[in-house]
Design an enzyme around this catalytic site. Structure first.
Site, mmCIF file in Angstrom:
data_model
loop_
_atom_site.group_PDB
_atom_site.id
_atom_site.type_symbol
_atom_site.label_atom_id
_atom_site.label_comp_id
_atom_site.label_asym_id
_atom_site.label_seq_id
_atom_site.Cartn_x
_atom_site.Cartn_y
_atom_site.Cartn_z
ATOM 1 N N SER A 157 54.360 71.381 32.885
ATOM 2 C CA SER A 157 54.061 70.895 31.538
ATOM 3 C C SER A 157 52.604 71.191 31.209
ATOM 4 O O SER A 157 51.712 70.967 32.023
ATOM 5 C CB SER A 157 54.307 69.385 31.471
ATOM 6 O OG SER A 157 54.025 68.901 30.175
ATOM 7 N N LYS A 158 52.378 71.712 30.015
ATOM 8 C CA LYS A 158 51.003 71.991 29.583
ATOM 9 C C LYS A 158 50.488 70.729 28.905
ATOM 10 O O LYS A 158 50.418 70.641 27.668
ATOM 11 C CB LYS A 158 51.005 73.203 28.634
ATOM 12 C CG LYS A 158 49.645 73.849 28.453
ATOM 13 C CD LYS A 158 49.794 75.198 27.767
ATOM 14 C CE LYS A 158 48.460 75.732 27.292
ATOM 15 N NZ LYS A 158 47.495 75.987 28.348
#
Ligand code: PPE
Length: 328
Positions: A157-158
């Site tokens: 996940s960014k």
């Protein structure tokens, strides 16, 4: 300093750059509960085009999902909003920063009752690691900080809060006089830079750490792997030992902000001048970004210009945008 643009898109509205503000009790500001993307648009012979827009929007959705946030806008709505923002700001090339975050509402660690807010900003952003970095390469230091691991966070996940890890590594490297840091994963294998994936070239083979090495699944990483294979190179995803960096023929970093940057030194050991494999991939990549290579035309999402957008002017309004390019 930042090159400001005229407008920022916030929750469905275009607001003046200076007015794009939030409350100090915004959940994401306290707890890092946000996810974002970094995208670039480039000038092409057919006007500005966004590089792999769909892939970035898909990753934004994936990042949101992993943090239990329902995106209140569809991929098409975000795409349209981005097109209109670029056109209304009159930009031909820019960096694009969509942000999805938990807004002002209850305090405390349960974010589920806080609104999910969305903004998109665009601005002109030059070479991330300096103009000459792409030509001469950068000097990097192996960080004393390990890359976040799936034991405690979500490398896939960014997410905004997760970037504290990159910030610590970046500060350490800059204060020690280097341009960039390389983080090892929790097992001690090479993972990535603070905002870039890493590739090693040795004896004609190109190697990059796999998904399971806690990397961010970089979109430029994917593009470079495809370009390298199209050029006839062998590309392998496998764990990379720390010592392989100084012992390699070439090392380079990939990322949206950084693009492709050679690494000429690691921990004060010289790797060397940017090599032929790096330079060849850089050239083709640059052609792909700027719409000069037909093979990669489907990576480009063309931004309809102001005159094309006006209803009744030329194309009908339902055809203001070309369909989303299919994924490669
Ligand atoms: N790893 C990390 C940790 C990372 O932040 C990026 C992008 C990448 C790899 C490469 O991913 P991609 O851009 O999809 O190829 N970093 C973004 C943020 C940089 C920033 O300083 O902000 C970027 O390059 O836009």
């Amino acid at each position: 300093m930042l090159n400001t643009a005229d407008l920022i898109w916030m929750n469905g509205e275009f607001v003046e750059w200076e007015d794009a503000k939030v409350h100090v009790l915004t959940h994401g500001l306290h707890y890092g509960t946000g996810v974002f993307e970094g995208i670039r648009a480039y000038e092409t012979p057919d006007g500005p085009a966004i590089f792999r827009h769909l892939d970035h929007l898909e990753r934004l959705e994936a990042s949101s999902k992993l943090y239990y946030m329902d995106l209140p806008y569809s991929r098409d709505q975000l795409r349209e909003a981005t097109h209109e923002l670029i056109a209304r700001c009159g930009l031909r090339e820019c960096y694009i920063r969509p942000l999805v975050y938990r807004g002002y509402g209850p305090m405390g660690l349960n974010p589920l009752d806080n609104p999910v807010e969305v903004s998109i900003a665009v601005w002109q952003w030059g070479a991330y690691l300096g103009e000459e970095s792409k030509v001469n390469g950068v000097r990097a230091k192996t960080s004393s900080w390990r890359r976040i691991s799936p034991d405690s966070l979500i490398p896939h996940s960014k997410a905004s809060g997760q970037y504290l890890n990159s910030v610590l590594a970046k500060v350490e490297s800059v204060k020690s006089g280097y341009d960039e840091a390389i983080l090892l994963d929790d097992k001690g294998h090479v993972c990535e830079g603070t905002g870039e994936n890493v590739f090693v070239v040795k004896d004609g083979q190109i190697v990059t750490p796999p998904q399971t090495a806690s990397i961010l699944d970089g979109i430029n990483r994917k593009s470079v792997m495809q370009i390298a294979r199209d050029l006839g190179h062998e590309v392998v995803e496998r764990d990379v030992a720390r010592a392989e960096l100084p012992l390699s023929d070439e090392v380079f970093l990939t990322g949206t902000a950084a693009e492709i940057v050679p690494m000429r030194e690691i921990d004060d050991i010289e790797i060397g001048r940017p090599g032929p494999v790096t330079q060849e991939i850089q050239r083709v990549f640059d052609d792909a970004l700027h719409g000069r290579d037909e093979r990669y035309a489907e990576w480009l999402d063309h931004v309809p210009l102001a005159e094309e957008r006006r209803p009744g002017a030329g194309r009908p309004s339902t055809a203001r945008s070309t369909p989303l390019p299919s994924r490669a």
